[in-house]
Design an enzyme around this catalytic site. Structure first.
Site, PDB file in Angstrom:
ATOM      1  N   ARG A  65       0.835  -1.194   0.000  1.00  0.00           N
ATOM      2  CA  ARG A  65       0.000   0.000   0.000  1.00  0.00           C
ATOM      3  C   ARG A  65       0.868   1.242   0.000  1.00  0.00           C
ATOM      4  O   ARG A  65       1.866   1.319   0.736  1.00  0.00           O
ATOM      5  CB  ARG A  65      -0.896   0.035   1.254  1.00  0.00           C
ATOM      6  CG  ARG A  65      -2.205  -0.708   1.092  1.00  0.00           C
ATOM      7  CD  ARG A  65      -3.076  -0.099  -0.004  1.00  0.00           C
ATOM      8  NE  ARG A  65      -4.254  -0.876  -0.308  1.00  0.00           N
ATOM      9  CZ  ARG A  65      -4.338  -1.879  -1.193  1.00  0.00           C
ATOM     10  NH1 ARG A  65      -3.277  -2.255  -1.883  1.00  0.00           N
ATOM     11  NH2 ARG A  65      -5.481  -2.499  -1.417  1.00  0.00           N
ATOM     12  N   GLU A 106      -3.317   7.646  -5.752  1.00  0.00           N
ATOM     13  CA  GLU A 106      -3.434   6.967  -7.049  1.00  0.00           C
ATOM     14  C   GLU A 106      -4.642   7.529  -7.775  1.00  0.00           C
ATOM     15  O   GLU A 106      -5.669   7.788  -7.117  1.00  0.00           O
ATOM     16  CB  GLU A 106      -3.587   5.454  -6.842  1.00  0.00           C
ATOM     17  CG  GLU A 106      -2.336   4.842  -6.234  1.00  0.00           C
ATOM     18  CD  GLU A 106      -2.481   3.347  -5.906  1.00  0.00           C
ATOM     19  OE1 GLU A 106      -3.472   2.738  -6.361  1.00  0.00           O
ATOM     20  OE2 GLU A 106      -1.607   2.810  -5.224  1.00  0.00           O
ATOM     21  N   HIS A 109      -0.225  -0.096  -9.867  1.00  0.00           N
ATOM     22  CA  HIS A 109      -1.011  -0.954  -8.967  1.00  0.00           C
ATOM     23  C   HIS A 109      -1.468  -2.227  -9.702  1.00  0.00           C
ATOM     24  O   HIS A 109      -2.660  -2.494  -9.847  1.00  0.00           O
ATOM     25  CB  HIS A 109      -2.219  -0.177  -8.422  1.00  0.00           C
ATOM     26  CG  HIS A 109      -2.795  -0.776  -7.166  1.00  0.00           C
ATOM     27  ND1 HIS A 109      -3.307  -0.013  -6.153  1.00  0.00           N
ATOM     28  CD2 HIS A 109      -2.929  -2.060  -6.753  1.00  0.00           C
ATOM     29  CE1 HIS A 109      -3.752  -0.785  -5.178  1.00  0.00           C
ATOM     30  NE2 HIS A 109      -3.534  -2.046  -5.529  1.00  0.00           N
TER      31      HIS A 109
HETATM   32  N1  LIG Z   1      -0.413  -4.384  -5.108  1.00  0.00           N
HETATM   33  C1  LIG Z   1      -1.535  -5.032  -5.139  1.00  0.00           C
HETATM   34  O1  LIG Z   1      -2.218  -5.053  -6.151  1.00  0.00           O
HETATM   35  C2  LIG Z   1      -1.980  -5.792  -3.957  1.00  0.00           C
HETATM   36  C3  LIG Z   1      -1.671  -5.362  -2.694  1.00  0.00           C
HETATM   37  N2  LIG Z   1      -2.098  -6.066  -1.612  1.00  0.00           N
HETATM   38  C4  LIG Z   1      -1.740  -5.547  -0.309  1.00  0.00           C
HETATM   39  O2  LIG Z   1      -0.680  -6.332   0.213  1.00  0.00           O
HETATM   40  C5  LIG Z   1      -0.691  -6.251   1.639  1.00  0.00           C
HETATM   41  C6  LIG Z   1      -0.543  -7.635   2.256  1.00  0.00           C
HETATM   42  O3  LIG Z   1      -1.643  -8.451   1.887  1.00  0.00           O
HETATM   43  P1  LIG Z   1      -1.805  -9.924   2.518  1.00  0.00           P
HETATM   44  O4  LIG Z   1      -0.501 -10.578   2.603  1.00  0.00           O
HETATM   45  O5  LIG Z   1      -2.884 -10.579   1.755  1.00  0.00           O
HETATM   46  O6  LIG Z   1      -2.320  -9.525   3.962  1.00  0.00           O
HETATM   47  P2  LIG Z   1      -2.188 -10.382   5.315  1.00  0.00           P
HETATM   48  O7  LIG Z   1      -3.209  -9.838   6.217  1.00  0.00           O
HETATM   49  O8  LIG Z   1      -2.198 -11.836   5.006  1.00  0.00           O
HETATM   50  O9  LIG Z   1      -0.745  -9.998   5.854  1.00  0.00           O
HETATM   51  C7  LIG Z   1      -0.434  -8.780   6.433  1.00  0.00           C
HETATM   52  C8  LIG Z   1       0.604  -9.037   7.506  1.00  0.00           C
HETATM   53  O10 LIG Z   1       1.068  -7.782   7.997  1.00  0.00           O
HETATM   54  C9  LIG Z   1       1.314  -7.948   9.391  1.00  0.00           C
HETATM   55  N3  LIG Z   1       1.354  -6.660  10.053  1.00  0.00           N
HETATM   56  C10 LIG Z   1       0.309  -5.903  10.475  1.00  0.00           C
HETATM   57  N4  LIG Z   1       0.761  -4.795  11.087  1.00  0.00           N
HETATM   58  C11 LIG Z   1       2.110  -4.846  11.028  1.00  0.00           C
HETATM   59  C12 LIG Z   1       3.149  -3.989  11.482  1.00  0.00           C
HETATM   60  N5  LIG Z   1       2.870  -2.852  12.134  1.00  0.00           N
HETATM   61  N6  LIG Z   1       4.420  -4.336  11.232  1.00  0.00           N
HETATM   62  C13 LIG Z   1       4.716  -5.490  10.594  1.00  0.00           C
HETATM   63  N7  LIG Z   1       3.771  -6.370  10.171  1.00  0.00           N
HETATM   64  C14 LIG Z   1       2.492  -6.034  10.379  1.00  0.00           C
HETATM   65  C15 LIG Z   1       0.184  -8.838   9.852  1.00  0.00           C
HETATM   66  O11 LIG Z   1       0.508  -9.491  11.058  1.00  0.00           O
HETATM   67  C16 LIG Z   1       0.055  -9.817   8.700  1.00  0.00           C
HETATM   68  O12 LIG Z   1       0.814 -10.986   8.937  1.00  0.00           O
HETATM   69  C17 LIG Z   1      -1.991  -5.525   1.998  1.00  0.00           C
HETATM   70  O13 LIG Z   1      -1.698  -4.161   2.211  1.00  0.00           O
HETATM   71  C18 LIG Z   1      -2.813  -5.649   0.744  1.00  0.00           C
HETATM   72  O14 LIG Z   1      -3.759  -4.658   0.620  1.00  0.00           O
HETATM   73  C19 LIG Z   1      -2.778  -7.228  -1.720  1.00  0.00           C
HETATM   74  C20 LIG Z   1      -3.113  -7.716  -2.953  1.00  0.00           C
HETATM   75  C21 LIG Z   1      -2.783  -7.007  -4.174  1.00  0.00           C
HETATM   76  O1  LIG Z   2      -6.302  -6.665  -3.250  1.00  0.00           O
HETATM   77  C1  LIG Z   2      -5.657  -5.640  -2.993  1.00  0.00           C
HETATM   78  O2  LIG Z   2      -5.394  -5.244  -1.855  1.00  0.00           O
HETATM   79  C2  LIG Z   2      -5.170  -4.825  -4.102  1.00  0.00           C
HETATM   80  O3  LIG Z   2      -4.471  -3.881  -3.854  1.00  0.00           O
HETATM   81  C3  LIG Z   2      -5.627  -5.110  -5.462  1.00  0.00           C
HETATM   82  O4  LIG Z   2      -6.218  -3.950  -5.949  1.00  0.00           O
HETATM   83  P1  LIG Z   2      -7.099  -3.976  -7.281  1.00  0.00           P
HETATM   84  O5  LIG Z   2      -8.230  -4.923  -7.051  1.00  0.00           O
HETATM   85  O6  LIG Z   2      -6.192  -4.458  -8.366  1.00  0.00           O
HETATM   86  O7  LIG Z   2      -7.556  -2.563  -7.488  1.00  0.00           O
END
Ligand SMILES: NC(=O)C1=CN([C@@H]2O[C@H](COP(=O)(O)OP(=O)(O)OC[C@H]3O[C@@H](n4cnc5c(N)ncnc54)[C@H](O)[C@@H]3O)[C@@H](O)[C@H]2O)C=CC1
Ligand SMILES: O=C(O)C(=O)COP(=O)(O)O
Length: 524
Positions: free
Chosen positions: A229, A258, A276
């Site tokens: 993010r 964004e 993204h």
């Molecule tokens: N670029 C993109 O298109 C995408 C981005 N994302 C983003 O990726 C990130 C991770 O997603 P997931 O792995 O599915 O989530 P998740 O919930 O499985 O993992 C997040 C981890 O961060 C940890 N965490 C929370 N606060 C923390 C802190 N202060 N310091 C260190 N660790 C901490 C949690 O304990 C958890 O293990 C999210 O922000 C999500 O929105 C997800 C999918 C697509």
């Molecule tokens: O699943 C997430 O957290 C993402 O950031 C993916 O975003 P999007 O659905 O590609 O706009």
């Protein structure tokens, strides 16, 4: 008809199950294109582009569920949705692999300068010396946030021969050991890593986590990645550390604002960017759209959703087991609220017998929703019941007991009002249905349904006849009647179920009979 607004682009194949239902109409338009008919929609499906704000929720009074086809819900005001009684669901694991692969592709591209080399060759240059990179093999990779994506990145990093150090305050040692990574403090990750990638949600704690102070603790020449993010790496601080040469390069998929537009980060040759795209694969989009579609269908059938952000999560199997108690509890809440039509401070729900082994949080929320609904103008449901109770200064709690009152299961409710404490016990008997077996301290046995008349009187001959006469004179038919008393000749109650609702004015007529202390109309 259940109307769904799909306001961001979504996989058609994933949405197909919704299209098959004759009860569902799908409108695929941006919010701004349907301003005039926002009040019609029951469900809203979004990705990260649509901002689900309080203002939007207010324009959508019929909205019941918001489905996020993806992980991050920072574009959704979840607290506001909760206040409005709107369920928020996401698709938490459908895009994990795609985002982990994108992170890895970005990492390789960053250290081998692939995007820069690509542009150079496309510009008809052949400058091999300008693009000497680094190997990933043997490098120290720091992963901040070791959830679904972070751990998939770690697996790939290990396959590349990298040493992986992770920081996640919620990570257990066992889980880390299983995946062959070292658990570190944040400072250790910062100091040890050649490459740092962040995979946390954006929260108060993670906003600006890699800011000036923490970037100063990293190795000179560190590479940074953010495919999670925008804002976890502070963009201002990053600019400063790129300018002074401390950071060797950054790969960014997400940004504080964004679309990015014209941003000073873009002028750095060692910053590579994507718009993204982490979840933008055919596979991930099919997964997430199918996941939210399935959840919305569940919801439509009145079943609980399994990946709700603002409700306790329930599996189908668990729901099947709690369903009858969930209904019983709601009826008990409705009854208690009408009976205790005075301000209350505290509600306690005690579970005994088979129900005590189930997911009682949901049952308690259902009871609370039933209790609060007659007192609140807006919709109260399991989503916002706890929040509304808190707003109104009503505390609530659950207890567990071995005393089943002679039944296989028993839900006991105690409501504390200013000068009165009210108690009720209910049970669900599979072949018989819901029964209230104790009401305001009296043993009784009635079905909490329909139009009820409660009468508290002195236990003496002729009372039933007198009440029956009044009802008969007003052309109200009695469907069932139950009586209960504390002791012969003492206080007694009648609970009558009637074929039509009573007029409020009639209640005084019962009091006028004499020997009747209370007459209350209850509707379930
Ligand atoms: N670029 C993109 O298109 C995408 C981005 N994302 C983003 O990726 C990130 C991770 O997603 P997931 O792995 O599915 O989530 P998740 O919930 O499985 O993992 C997040 C981890 O961060 C940890 N965490 C929370 N606060 C923390 C802190 N202060 N310091 C260190 N660790 C901490 C949690 O304990 C958890 O293990 C999210 O922000 C999500 O929105 C997800 C999918 C697509
Ligand atoms: O699943 C997430 O957290 C993402 O950031 C993916 O975003 P999007 O659905 O590609 O706009």
């Amino acid at each position: 008809m259940f109307r769904i607004l799909v306001s961001d682009s979504m996989s058609e194949e994933g949405l197909a199950p919704l299209r098959k239902s004759e009860q569902i109409e799908i409108v695929q338009k941006k919010v701004t294109e349907v301003e005039h008919r926002l009040h019609e929609f029951d469900a809203l499906l979004v990705r990260s582009a649509t901002k689900v704000t309080e203002e939007l929720l207010e324009k959508m009074p019929n909205l019941k569920i918001v489905g996020r086809a993806g992980v991050g819900v920072d574009n959704i005001d979840v607290d506001a949705a909760t206040r409005h009684g709107v369920v928020v669901i996401n698709a938490p694991n459908g895009n994990t692999i795609s985002t982990a692969e994108h992170t890895f592709a970005m990492m390789a591209a960053l250290v081998r300068r692939i995007p820069q080399a690509h542009i150079s060759v496309k510009s008809r240059e052949w400058n091999r010396n300008a693009f000497v990179g680094n190997e990933l093999y043997g490098k120290h990779l720091g992963i901040i946030g070791f959830g679904r994506i972070g751990s998939e990145v770690a697996k790939r990093a290990r396959a590349f021969g990298m040493k992986v150090h992770v920081y996640d305050p919620f990570l257990t040692k066992e889980r880390a050991e299983k995946l062959g990574v070292t658990v570190c403090t944040l400072d250790e990750v910062l100091a040890l890593s050649d490459i740092i990638t962040v995979h946390t949600p954006l929260t108060k704690e993670t906003k600006g986590l890699l800011g000036e102070k923490n970037l100063a603790k990293t190795k000179k020449g560190v590479y940074l990645l953010n495919c999670a993010r925008g804002g976890i790496i502070d963009e201002k601080a990053l600019l400063q550390f790129l300018e002074n040469g401390h950071v060797a390069g950054a790969a960014l998929d997400v940004f504080e604002k964004e679309p990015l537009g014209d941003h000073p980060l873009l002028s750095f040759d060692n910053v590579i960017v994507t718009p993204h795209l982490g979840a933008s694969t055919v596979e991930a989009q099919l997964n997430v759209a199918a996941q939210v579609a399935e959840e919305v269908l569940q919801f439509l059938e009145g079943k609980p959703v399994t990946s709700s952000i603002n409700l306790p999560t329930l599996s189908k199997e668990v729901y099947a087991k709690i369903q009858s108690f969930y209904t019983l509890a709601k009826k008990m809440g409705i009854l208690a609220s009408q009976f205790m039509n005075i301000p209350v401070q505290e509600i306690t729900v005690t579970y005994a017998g088979t129900v005590a082994d189930l997911e009682t949080t949901y049952i308690t929320r259902s009871l609370l929703a039933g209790f609060l609904q007659p007192r609140v103008a807006s919709t109260v449901n399991e989503v916002n019941a706890a929040m509304i109770a808190k707003e109104r200064g009503i505390t609530f709690g659950e207890k567990f007991s071995d005393d089943t009152y002679g039944y296989a299961n028993c839900i006991s409710l105690t409501v504390y009002g200013e000068n009165k404490v009210f108690t009720m016990k209910g049970t669900h008997i599979p072949t018989y249905g819901d029964r209230i077996v104790q009401f305001d301290g009296f043993s009784i046995d009635f079905a909490p349904e329909g139009h009820l008349l409660y009468i508290q009187h002195h236990d003496k001959p002729g009372m039933i006849g007198k009440v029956g006469n009044v009802l008969g004179a007003h052309d109200v038919n009695i469907a069932t009647m139950q009586v209960g008393r504390q002791k012969a000749g003492g206080k007694a109650i009648m609970m009558l179920s009637l074929d039509k609702p009573l007029d409020e004015d009639m209640l005084q007529t019962f009091i006028n009979i004499g020997d009747i202390e209370t007459a209350k109309k209850l509707e379930v």
